[in-house]
Design a protein around this motif. Structure first.
Motif, PDB file in Angstrom:
ATOM      1  N   PHE A  81      -9.751  -5.985   1.384  1.00 19.99           N
ATOM      2  CA  PHE A  81      -9.732  -4.764   2.187  1.00 19.99           C
ATOM      3  C   PHE A  81     -10.805  -3.818   1.622  1.00 19.99           C
ATOM      4  O   PHE A  81     -10.508  -2.897   0.841  1.00 19.99           O
ATOM      5  CB  PHE A  81      -8.350  -4.098   2.143  1.00 19.99           C
ATOM      6  CG  PHE A  81      -7.262  -4.968   2.718  1.00 19.99           C
ATOM      7  CD1 PHE A  81      -7.274  -5.317   4.067  1.00 19.99           C
ATOM      8  CD2 PHE A  81      -6.224  -5.434   1.913  1.00 19.99           C
ATOM      9  CE1 PHE A  81      -6.265  -6.105   4.591  1.00 19.99           C
ATOM     10  CE2 PHE A  81      -5.224  -6.217   2.442  1.00 19.99           C
ATOM     11  CZ  PHE A  81      -5.245  -6.572   3.785  1.00 19.99           C
ATOM     12  N   ARG A  88       0.833  -1.201   0.000  1.00 24.02           N
ATOM     13  CA  ARG A  88       0.000   0.000   0.000  1.00 24.02           C
ATOM     14  C   ARG A  88       0.873   1.258   0.000  1.00 24.02           C
ATOM     15  O   ARG A  88       0.571   2.243  -0.662  1.00 24.02           O
ATOM     16  CB  ARG A  88      -0.915  -0.035   1.222  1.00 24.02           C
ATOM     17  CG  ARG A  88      -2.035   0.984   1.192  1.00 24.02           C
ATOM     18  CD  ARG A  88      -3.000   0.766   2.343  1.00 24.02           C
ATOM     19  NE  ARG A  88      -3.718  -0.474   2.228  1.00 24.02           N
ATOM     20  CZ  ARG A  88      -3.669  -1.475   3.124  1.00 24.02           C
ATOM     21  NH1 ARG A  88      -2.923  -1.360   4.209  1.00 24.02           N
ATOM     22  NH2 ARG A  88      -4.357  -2.570   2.937  1.00 24.02           N
ATOM     23  N   GLU A  94       0.926   4.297  -2.754  1.00 22.45           N
ATOM     24  CA  GLU A  94       0.753   5.695  -2.364  1.00 22.45           C
ATOM     25  C   GLU A  94       1.910   6.552  -2.871  1.00 22.45           C
ATOM     26  O   GLU A  94       1.713   7.688  -3.330  1.00 22.45           O
ATOM     27  CB  GLU A  94       0.634   5.801  -0.840  1.00 22.45           C
ATOM     28  CG  GLU A  94      -0.648   5.218  -0.253  1.00 22.45           C
ATOM     29  CD  GLU A  94      -1.872   6.023  -0.649  1.00 22.45           C
ATOM     30  OE1 GLU A  94      -1.721   7.196  -1.039  1.00 22.45           O
ATOM     31  OE2 GLU A  94      -2.988   5.474  -0.601  1.00 22.45           O
ATOM     32  N   ASN A 134     -12.974  -1.522   2.877  1.00 20.48           N
ATOM     33  CA  ASN A 134     -12.991  -0.090   3.206  1.00 20.48           C
ATOM     34  C   ASN A 134     -11.837   0.656   2.536  1.00 20.48           C
ATOM     35  O   ASN A 134     -11.997   1.803   2.078  1.00 20.48           O
ATOM     36  CB  ASN A 134     -12.939   0.103   4.719  1.00 20.48           C
ATOM     37  CG  ASN A 134     -14.237  -0.323   5.382  1.00 20.48           C
ATOM     38  OD1 ASN A 134     -15.301  -0.241   4.757  1.00 20.48           O
ATOM     39  ND2 ASN A 134     -14.167  -0.785   6.627  1.00 20.48           N
ATOM     40  N   HIS A 135     -10.666  -0.024   2.508  1.00 22.57           N
ATOM     41  CA  HIS A 135      -9.538   0.586   1.794  1.00 22.57           C
ATOM     42  C   HIS A 135      -9.868   0.764   0.306  1.00 22.57           C
ATOM     43  O   HIS A 135      -9.534   1.796  -0.305  1.00 22.57           O
ATOM     44  CB  HIS A 135      -8.289  -0.277   1.956  1.00 22.57           C
ATOM     45  CG  HIS A 135      -7.619  -0.116   3.284  1.00 22.57           C
ATOM     46  ND1 HIS A 135      -6.897   1.003   3.625  1.00 22.57           N
ATOM     47  CD2 HIS A 135      -7.568  -0.947   4.368  1.00 22.57           C
ATOM     48  CE1 HIS A 135      -6.414   0.872   4.863  1.00 22.57           C
ATOM     49  NE2 HIS A 135      -6.817  -0.318   5.338  1.00 22.57           N
ATOM     50  N   ASN A 167     -12.145   3.619  -0.216  1.00 21.28           N
ATOM     51  CA  ASN A 167     -11.392   4.863  -0.081  1.00 21.28           C
ATOM     52  C   ASN A 167     -10.624   5.191  -1.368  1.00 21.28           C
ATOM     53  O   ASN A 167     -10.608   6.336  -1.841  1.00 21.28           O
ATOM     54  CB  ASN A 167     -10.445   4.743   1.114  1.00 21.28           C
ATOM     55  CG  ASN A 167      -9.665   6.021   1.353  1.00 21.28           C
ATOM     56  OD1 ASN A 167     -10.155   7.113   1.097  1.00 21.28           O
ATOM     57  ND2 ASN A 167      -8.439   5.884   1.841  1.00 21.28           N
ATOM     58  N   GLU A 173      -6.561  -3.854  -3.378  1.00 14.38           N
ATOM     59  CA  GLU A 173      -7.317  -3.832  -2.125  1.00 14.38           C
ATOM     60  C   GLU A 173      -8.497  -4.808  -2.185  1.00 14.38           C
ATOM     61  O   GLU A 173      -8.797  -5.500  -1.208  1.00 14.38           O
ATOM     62  CB  GLU A 173      -7.832  -2.411  -1.848  1.00 14.38           C
ATOM     63  CG  GLU A 173      -6.750  -1.353  -1.691  1.00 14.38           C
ATOM     64  CD  GLU A 173      -5.977  -1.495  -0.384  1.00 14.38           C
ATOM     65  OE1 GLU A 173      -6.179  -2.486   0.349  1.00 14.38           O
ATOM     66  OE2 GLU A 173      -5.142  -0.614  -0.094  1.00 14.38           O
TER      67      GLU A 173
END
Length: 546
Positions: A154, A125, A129, A156-157, A160, A149
């Motif tokens: 993942f 991750r 980024e 929620n990730h 996002n 993700e």
């Protein structure tokens, strides 16, 4: 050592002057610059060898003798220390690559995927980024990040990441589709609908609206789908969107709703460049509903509104419709409409092609619609020839003649006929050329209307503006028929004054006087004629005089 010289006499011979091609002075001779090729070797024994080798055998031997490829040995990691060292070494290699080609997105993705394989999701991750700091406008990077993700659950990730992606790149439809697809897979229909609403706020193209409608219909939300269609046609008022909306209503058996959609589209888009598609779809809809008269009315309305250059498909559909549902009169109307379209296309391409205008007028006269016939005549005579030369006007002037004859014989409108003749005579440049036929037709028309004063005025204007033999002959014929011999004498005098070498005029003038028993006047006319310095056919006069 003593040097001996060739030649004799005198006190010693001089050396010859250096030649221009002497190489010792830095110049090259032809022999020095000549290219020396190796001499071809002669094959002494041309008999074939006892053992022949094929090309396949040569390739096979080369393959067998090829050295094996050197591959690095497989490394087996046996404990955690070796694993740490391996990871440290690989990370250093990836970091070195990134340091060299920082803008290469593929290098970042490979690094992140390797970290994912090592089950180090936090580091993966972090790599993504860092990559986004470099290339946040690259939508493929966002897709890889979000898929990473989602692949590792993942949720929620992933939400996002998608939310950030569509906020930064709202015009990339693929990001919205993937975001909505993830929400649907999770069963979060309300979240998916919310994402759709966010997307619609950006006013996407038709594909986005269609996907929203299909989404609602998948979950049985027909009313919601109808409301979205209303917003859709308001945002994209085009024939294809209205047709899709009407088909949606038809599929659910809402015939009246579908008809209202088509009617609203016809009122709104009658002048659109793709209106032909809309009217064809509307008429076919009425055909499926067994509303033949409605379909016919739509076809006729659309043929009047759609420009002829874009109505080819419309005419073809209308003709097929009339053949299927219409009577003989309807079929003939459809055929006439198709021919009318062909003539419109021809006169649009070349408005000075008067033969096409004649064919078009003949077609309209066969139909018998006075307003349409006059309209075509007016359009035809508006195309004045480009040059003031008689050869360009010869076909054009017959448009006026036919127009006048139509108004007199078919329409029975004498005032319009008189106006047509007047406008045509006003248009012709008589100082350069004229048309005696037109003057005579205008005068004969006035005679038929028993208006001798107007006829005499027209012929008098013709003689004054553009005298021609035909005009004199016809004018004299009319006056002779009416018994106005004094007018005939005056006209013959003007005729002879205009063309003194014309033996026909002299002979006819003398014959008139002879028929009136004016022998002396006739003899005087012959004597004047013979005294002329030049005559076109003097033998005729001498024959008559003798």
């Amino acid at each position: 050592m003593a040097l001996t010289t060739r030649g004799g006499g005198g006190g010693g011979d001089k050396a010859p002057p250096p030649s221009a091609s002497d190489s010792s002075l830095g110049f090259l001779t032809k022999r020095d610059t000549e290219v020396k090729l190796p001499r071809a070797t002669r094959v002494k024994n041309k008999t074939p060898a006892s053992v022949q080798i094929t090309a396949e055998q040569i390739l096979r031997e080369a393959r067998e003798r090829q050295e094996p490829e050197i591959r690095p040995p497989k490394q087996k990691i046996t404990d955690s220390i070796e694993l740490s060292e391996y990871r440290l070494r690989r990370r250093k290699e990836f970091e070195d690559v990134i340091r060299r080609v920082r803008w290469n997105v593929n290098a970042w993705v490979k690094y992140a995927k390797w970290e994912e394989q090592q089950q180090d999701f936090v580091r993966a991750r972090s790599v993504y980024e860092r990559a986004l700091d470099v290339a946040h406008r690259d939508h493929t990077l966002w897709l890889k990040y979000a898929e990473f993700e989602m692949r590792n659950r993942f949720v929620n990730h992933a939400r996002n990441v998608w939310d950030r992606a569509v906020s930064l790149l709202p015009r990339v439809d693929q990001l919205w589709y993937k975001y909505i697809h993830m929400e649907e897979l999770l069963g979060a229909v309300a979240n998916a609908r919310q994402v759709f609403e966010r997307w619609m706020a950006w006013r996407p193209d038709t594909a986005g609206w269609n996907s929203y409608i299909k989404f609602e219909l998948r979950y049985g939300e027909v009313e919601r789908g109808r409301a979205i269609y209303e917003r859709f046609v308001a945002e994209h008022p085009r024939p294809d969107t209205f047709i899709r909306y009407a088909k949606f209503e038809m599929k659910r058996g809402e015939v009246e709703r579908a008809r209202r959609v088509y009617e609203r589209a016809a009122d709104l888009l009658a002048d659109d460049e793709d209106a032909e598609i809309l009217f064809v779809a509307f008429a076919e809809f009425e055909e499926r509903c067994r509303e033949v008269e409605r379909a016919r009315a739509i076809y006729k309305y659309s043929l009047d509104r759609v420009p002829k250059g874009r109505a080819e498909e419309l005419y073809r559909k209308f003709l097929a419709f009339e053949k299927q549902f219409g009577d003989r009169e309807g079929i003939e109307d459809a055929i006439v409409g198709k021919r009318r379209f062909q003539y419109e296309d021809e006169v649009r391409k070349n408005p000075l092609n008067y033969d096409s205008w004649f064919d078009y007028i003949r077609l309209e006269e066969s139909v018998g619609n006075k307003d349409r016939i006059r309209e075509v005549y007016e359009r035809a005579i508006a195309n004045i020839p480009p040059a003031e030369e008689k050869r360009y006007w010869q076909r054009y002037i017959y448009l006026w003649i036919n127009y006048a004859l139509y108004e007199e014989l078919d329409a029975k409108d004498m005032e319009r006929t008189r106006e047509v003749y007047r406008e045509c005579l006003k248009l012709i440049p008589h100082k350069k050329f004229t048309f005696a036929k037109l003057w005579l037709m205008a005068a004969q028309f006035e005679v038929r209307q028993k208006n001798l004063k107007a006829a005499r005025q027209i012929l008098g204007n013709a003689i004054g503006m553009a005298p021609k033999g035909k005009i004199f002959k016809k004018y004299i014929e009319i006056e002779l028929y009416l018994g106005n011999f004094d007018r005939c004498r005056t006209l013959y005098e003007k005729y002879i004054e205009w063309s003194p070498a014309n033996c026909y005029a002299w002979r006819k003038y003398a014959e008139l006087e002879k028929n009136l028993s004016e022998t002396d006047r006739a003899r005087s006319i012959y004597e004047l004629a013979i005294a002329q310095p030049a005559l076109d056919t003097p033998e005729v006069l001498w024959k008559v005089c003798s």
